[in-house]
Design a protein around this motif. Structure first.
Motif, mmCIF file in Angstrom:
data_model
loop_
_atom_site.group_PDB
_atom_site.id
_atom_site.type_symbol
_atom_site.label_atom_id
_atom_site.label_comp_id
_atom_site.label_asym_id
_atom_site.label_seq_id
_atom_site.Cartn_x
_atom_site.Cartn_y
_atom_site.Cartn_z
ATOM 1 N N THR A 1 31.200 67.167 54.765
ATOM 2 C CA THR A 1 31.724 67.154 53.395
ATOM 3 C C THR A 1 30.599 66.997 52.382
ATOM 4 N N ALA A 2 29.680 66.127 52.652
ATOM 5 C CA ALA A 2 28.553 65.919 51.743
ATOM 6 C C ALA A 2 27.693 67.178 51.636
ATOM 7 N N GLN A 3 27.531 67.897 52.750
ATOM 8 C CA GLN A 3 26.753 69.140 52.720
ATOM 9 C C GLN A 3 27.438 70.184 51.836
ATOM 10 N N SER A 4 28.762 70.262 51.948
ATOM 11 C CA SER A 4 29.506 71.218 51.124
ATOM 12 C C SER A 4 29.399 70.859 49.647
ATOM 13 N N GLN A 5 29.438 69.571 49.341
ATOM 14 C CA GLN A 5 29.317 69.147 47.948
ATOM 15 C C GLN A 5 27.936 69.501 47.368
ATOM 16 N N VAL A 6 26.932 69.400 48.179
ATOM 17 C CA VAL A 6 25.589 69.792 47.720
ATOM 18 C C VAL A 6 25.539 71.298 47.435
ATOM 19 N N GLU A 7 26.119 72.096 48.313
ATOM 20 C CA GLU A 7 26.119 73.542 48.104
ATOM 21 C C GLU A 7 26.890 73.918 46.837
ATOM 22 N N ALA A 8 28.029 73.239 46.585
ATOM 23 C CA ALA A 8 28.798 73.502 45.364
ATOM 24 C C ALA A 8 28.001 73.102 44.126
ATOM 25 N N ALA A 9 27.302 71.988 44.203
ATOM 26 C CA ALA A 9 26.498 71.539 43.065
ATOM 27 C C ALA A 9 25.340 72.501 42.797
ATOM 28 N N GLU A 10 24.749 73.047 43.869
ATOM 29 C CA GLU A 10 23.679 74.036 43.683
ATOM 30 C C GLU A 10 24.204 75.302 43.004
ATOM 31 N N ALA A 11 25.414 75.735 43.388
ATOM 32 C CA ALA A 11 26.018 76.910 42.749
ATOM 33 C C ALA A 11 26.295 76.646 41.273
ATOM 34 N N GLN A 12 26.790 75.452 40.956
ATOM 35 C CA GLN A 12 27.046 75.106 39.553
ATOM 36 C C GLN A 12 25.741 75.048 38.759
ATOM 37 N N LEU A 13 24.693 74.592 39.378
ATOM 38 C CA LEU A 13 23.398 74.550 38.697
ATOM 39 C C LEU A 13 22.885 75.965 38.423
ATOM 40 N N SER A 14 23.047 76.853 39.404
ATOM 41 C CA SER A 14 22.632 78.250 39.194
ATOM 42 C C SER A 14 23.426 78.899 38.069
ATOM 43 N N SER A 15 24.733 78.621 38.038
ATOM 44 C CA SER A 15 25.564 79.149 36.964
ATOM 45 C C SER A 15 25.147 78.588 35.616
ATOM 46 N N ALA A 16 24.785 77.303 35.571
ATOM 47 C CA ALA A 16 24.339 76.691 34.324
ATOM 48 C C ALA A 16 23.036 77.327 33.841
ATOM 49 N N HIS A 17 22.132 77.618 34.784
ATOM 50 C CA HIS A 17 20.894 78.312 34.422
ATOM 51 C C HIS A 17 21.206 79.695 33.834
ATOM 52 N N ASP A 18 22.175 80.409 34.436
ATOM 53 C CA ASP A 18 22.552 81.730 33.925
ATOM 54 C C ASP A 18 23.097 81.631 32.505
ATOM 55 N N LEU A 19 23.943 80.626 32.263
ATOM 56 C CA LEU A 19 24.515 80.481 30.922
ATOM 57 C C LEU A 19 23.424 80.227 29.885
ATOM 58 N N VAL A 20 22.428 79.437 30.257
ATOM 59 C CA VAL A 20 21.319 79.211 29.328
ATOM 60 C C VAL A 20 20.567 80.508 29.065
ATOM 61 N N SER A 21 20.351 81.308 30.121
ATOM 62 C CA SER A 21 19.647 82.584 29.931
ATOM 63 C C SER A 21 20.476 83.565 29.112
ATOM 64 N N PHE A 22 21.805 83.438 29.173
ATOM 65 C CA PHE A 22 22.674 84.335 28.409
ATOM 66 C C PHE A 22 22.595 84.086 26.911
ATOM 67 N N THR A 23 22.000 82.965 26.515
ATOM 68 C CA THR A 23 21.835 82.718 25.075
ATOM 69 C C THR A 23 20.689 83.537 24.487
ATOM 70 N N GLU A 24 19.952 84.237 25.334
ATOM 71 C CA GLU A 24 18.885 85.132 24.884
ATOM 72 C C GLU A 24 19.268 86.571 25.218
ATOM 73 N N LEU A 25 19.152 87.439 24.218
ATOM 74 C CA LEU A 25 19.481 88.857 24.402
ATOM 75 C C LEU A 25 18.183 89.652 24.426
ATOM 76 N N ARG A 26 17.957 90.348 25.537
ATOM 77 C CA ARG A 26 16.720 91.101 25.706
ATOM 78 C C ARG A 26 17.027 92.580 25.947
ATOM 79 N N ALA A 27 16.083 93.439 25.558
ATOM 80 C CA ALA A 27 16.230 94.880 25.771
ATOM 81 C C ALA A 27 16.037 95.201 27.244
ATOM 82 N N ASP A 28 16.918 96.058 27.772
ATOM 83 C CA ASP A 28 16.805 96.423 29.183
ATOM 84 C C ASP A 28 15.937 97.648 29.399
#
Length: 367
Positions: A154-181
């Motif tokens: 259970t603790a291992q699964s909670q760590v994996e879920a927290a890592e996914a939430q952290l990755s999503s949080a990083h993405d949201l921060v990057s989404f505040t910047e708009l760059r040319a593709d």
């Protein structure tokens, strides 16, 4: 009484005979004059059918072959938006930013949640290892060991879920910047800094630098008659010497609701630098209209209030009038759509002095 009548008849009879004789002589004189009048000299030409190329010219504009609208993936308040129409941008260049306070807070929460989950995982692993050692020595029950195993998983699964939430949080921060593709030029901009924008709302439209199109609005009948892959000559309206060649690469599947025309995109091959985005251009294309009959404009006359020509019978050198239908004309040439066939001979000079059944002499031949 009878003597008077007889006298009147005797007086008028010679007069009537003289008048009748004069009429007969006059008619004979006209017939003799007609028969003896020489044939009128004319010039002729023989009808031929030729393949006709019809030039068509349309006015349009230069657009990028590939345009893309860039937008934020999340909603927020614009913190900075300094781009302007006409600016050149490179791939990865920062175009605009959103206020990132909420996203940064979410990132911090995600980091804290991961740290807590990792601490619980460490504790659960230590407990599992102790239970495993005690079970091997016979100092604990299998139930306690299985509970420790479950707690570790259970603790291992909670760590994996927290890592996914952290990755999503990083993405949201990057989404505040708009760059040319991709590299290109800004051709349109959205709201200025300070406004609240929604996810997907256009912030800038970029014309990529990998090609240009000449775009025209063409009537439906012209679209149907244009062959596939036809070559189009495109020139600047204000400087016809600046030209480029192109081919039709895309035709709109549906007509414009207002103009009822179809948008046609012509891909340009090596367009000159002077053909900038948004420039007004003329497109010229020649379409084969099929076999047509062209005659000199001097051959055309008017009979029965309709266009007509004089047809020559070569066996008798006698002319006859025939009405024709005109497709198009100019000062020197007339294109006939109906009324003439290949091989027929028409009069091209002297048409105004002819009448039906008149005998003529073709100039350059024996009378």
């Amino acid at each position: 009484m009878c003597n008077r009548r007889t006298t009147s008849r005797q007086v008028f009879a010679p007069i009537l005979m003289v008048a009748a004789s004069a009429l007969i002589l006059a008619a004979c004189g006209r017939d003799t004059e007609t028969k003896e009048s020489p044939p009128r000299p004319v010039r002729t030409t023989t009808i031929e059918k030729r393949e006709s190329l019809v030039p068509l010219t349309f006015t349009g504009r230069v657009e990028a072959e590939d345009e893309v609208s860039v937008a934020f993936r999340i909603s927020g308040r614009l913190l900075a938006n300094d781009i302007k129409v006409g600016d050149r941008v490179e791939a990865g260049q920062l175009l605009a930013e959103l206020e990132p306070q909420n996203e940064l807070s979410g990132l911090r929460q995600a980091k804290a949640a991961l740290s807590a989950a990792q601490g619980q995982l460490t504790q659960a692993r230590n407990h599992y290892e102790r239970q495993e050692t005690l079970l091997a020595q016979g100092w604990t029950t299998r139930a306690n060991f299985e509970a420790a195993t479950q707690a570790r998983q259970t603790a291992q699964s909670q760590v994996e879920a927290a890592e996914a939430q952290l990755s999503s949080a990083h993405d949201l921060v990057s989404f505040t910047e708009l760059r040319a593709d991709a590299a290109g030029k800004i051709i349109a901009t959205g709201p200025p800094a300070g406004e609240v924008v929604q996810a997907g709302q256009m912030i800038a439209r970029i014309a990529r630098q990998d090609g240009r199109d000449a775009v025209f609005d063409i009537p439906a009948q012209m679209v149907r008659s244009a062959p596939a892959g036809v070559q189009v000559t495109v020139s600047l309206t204000d400087d016809p010497n600046v030209t480029a060649q192109g081919r039709i690469r895309q035709i709109a599947a549906q007509a414009d609701a207002v103009t009822r025309t179809f948008e046609v995109k012509v891909g340009l091959t090596d367009p000159p630098a002077a053909m900038r985005l948004g420039a007004t251009v003329n497109g010229r294309v020649e379409i084969n209209s099929g076999p047509t009959i062209d005659i000199p404009a001097t051959a055309l006359t008017r009979i029965n209030q309709q266009p007509a020509v004089w047809i020559l019978d070569p066996s008798t050198n006698v002319v006859a009038a025939r009405n024709v239908e005109i497709l198009r004309f100019d000062q020197a040439q007339v294109t006939v759509s109906q009324g003439l066939d290949a091989g027929e001979i028409i009069v091209t000079a002297g048409v105004q002095a002819l009448h039906p059944g008149q005998r003529v002499r073709v100039l350059g031949s024996e009378p």
